[in-house]
Design an enzyme around this catalytic site. Sequence first.
Site, mmCIF file in Angstrom:
data_model
loop_
_atom_site.group_PDB
_atom_site.id
_atom_site.type_symbol
_atom_site.label_atom_id
_atom_site.label_comp_id
_atom_site.label_asym_id
_atom_site.label_seq_id
_atom_site.Cartn_x
_atom_site.Cartn_y
_atom_site.Cartn_z
ATOM 1 N N ASP A 177 0.841 -1.207 0.000
ATOM 2 C CA ASP A 177 0.000 0.000 0.000
ATOM 3 C C ASP A 177 0.873 1.254 0.000
ATOM 4 O O ASP A 177 0.368 2.377 -0.041
ATOM 5 C CB ASP A 177 -1.020 0.002 1.155
ATOM 6 C CG ASP A 177 -0.368 -0.111 2.515
ATOM 7 O OD1 ASP A 177 0.878 -0.209 2.595
ATOM 8 O OD2 ASP A 177 -1.103 -0.116 3.524
ATOM 9 N N GLU B 18 8.936 -4.437 10.562
ATOM 10 C CA GLU B 18 9.349 -3.132 10.046
ATOM 11 C C GLU B 18 9.898 -2.255 11.168
ATOM 12 O O GLU B 18 9.248 -2.049 12.202
ATOM 13 C CB GLU B 18 8.162 -2.428 9.356
ATOM 14 C CG GLU B 18 8.546 -1.056 8.805
ATOM 15 C CD GLU B 18 7.580 -0.493 7.774
ATOM 16 O OE1 GLU B 18 6.629 -1.180 7.391
ATOM 17 O OE2 GLU B 18 7.795 0.661 7.355
HETATM 18 O O1 KIV Z 1 3.549 -1.137 1.623
HETATM 19 C C1 KIV Z 1 4.732 -1.503 1.688
HETATM 20 O O2 KIV Z 1 5.563 -1.175 0.835
HETATM 21 C C2 KIV Z 1 5.125 -2.341 2.800
HETATM 22 C C3 KIV Z 1 6.577 -2.631 2.965
HETATM 23 C C4 KIV Z 1 7.293 -1.436 3.412
HETATM 24 C C5 KIV Z 1 6.811 -3.798 3.844
HETATM 25 O O3 KIV Z 1 4.312 -2.753 3.573
#
Ligand code: KIV
Length: 271
Positions: free
Chosen positions: A51, A189
């Site tokens: 997202d 994260e």
């Molecule tokens: O939306 C995204 O790019 C993510 C990553 C940073 C893990 O969730």
Amino acid sequence: MSVHKEIKKITTNTLQAMKQRGEKIAMLTGYDYSMATILDDAGIDVVLVGDSASNVMAGHETTLPITLDQMIYHASSVVRAVNRALVVVDLPFGSYQGNSKEALNSSIRIMKESGAHAVKMEGGLEIAESVSRILAAGIPVMGHLGLTPQSIYKFGTYTVRAKEEAEADKLREDAIKLQELGCFSIVLEKIPAKLAQEVSQSLSIPTIGIGAGQYCDGQVLVIHDMLGINKGFRPRFLRQYASLYDVMNEAIQAYIKDVKAKDFPSEKEQY
Ligand code: KIV
């Protein structure tokens, strides 16, 4: 006689086996057909239709505005390009937090309308019922703990999470819970490397880190960040593998110059 090239597809079982034999998993985000073609041809294990498309594709400040329909559009473009990688799609904010039925319906829409292979969702214990329900429908789920950008207005900042013991304890419990429920992997994260190491070692399913250090079972980055398309975003965890902003900027300036100078198209470039 036609010759069919055998392409070994990556599945959730492949990722499990990679963890078992100590082979790191390489995941990058992808949001469109052309980029996903490059990612898959290069041999990436997992394409995450994140997202983060809300930020890097649409220019929003947070991941909150992107809709389920927009995620399905991005995901179906990626799926059309990919022959080998596992395609995981983020459930966007507002598409699963309401209740487990909504979470299941959103996941079914992603799987049915995009052809993706799995969904990812942010949170631990609080989304357990939804995770179970999605898994019961046969849809693989990737968890996401630590800095969960959909909760940015709760956190207030994008700084490192789980530095305090209470939050670290909750993350440990959440990780075990997600594994027990049946998640095939968990993104960690922006948490301390030591905590990520401990969690990775305590789980049998693979962890994929972003800003979570070297001991995770795999790594993920946002493709625009690692290719240097986003100028000026240089957090400590990011290794920038190219400076595509500069490369593209120079190419576009050269084109503008050629058009203005009546140098393009030449005689050879016309019919
Ligand atoms: O939306 C995204 O790019 C993510 C990553 C940073 C893990 O969730």
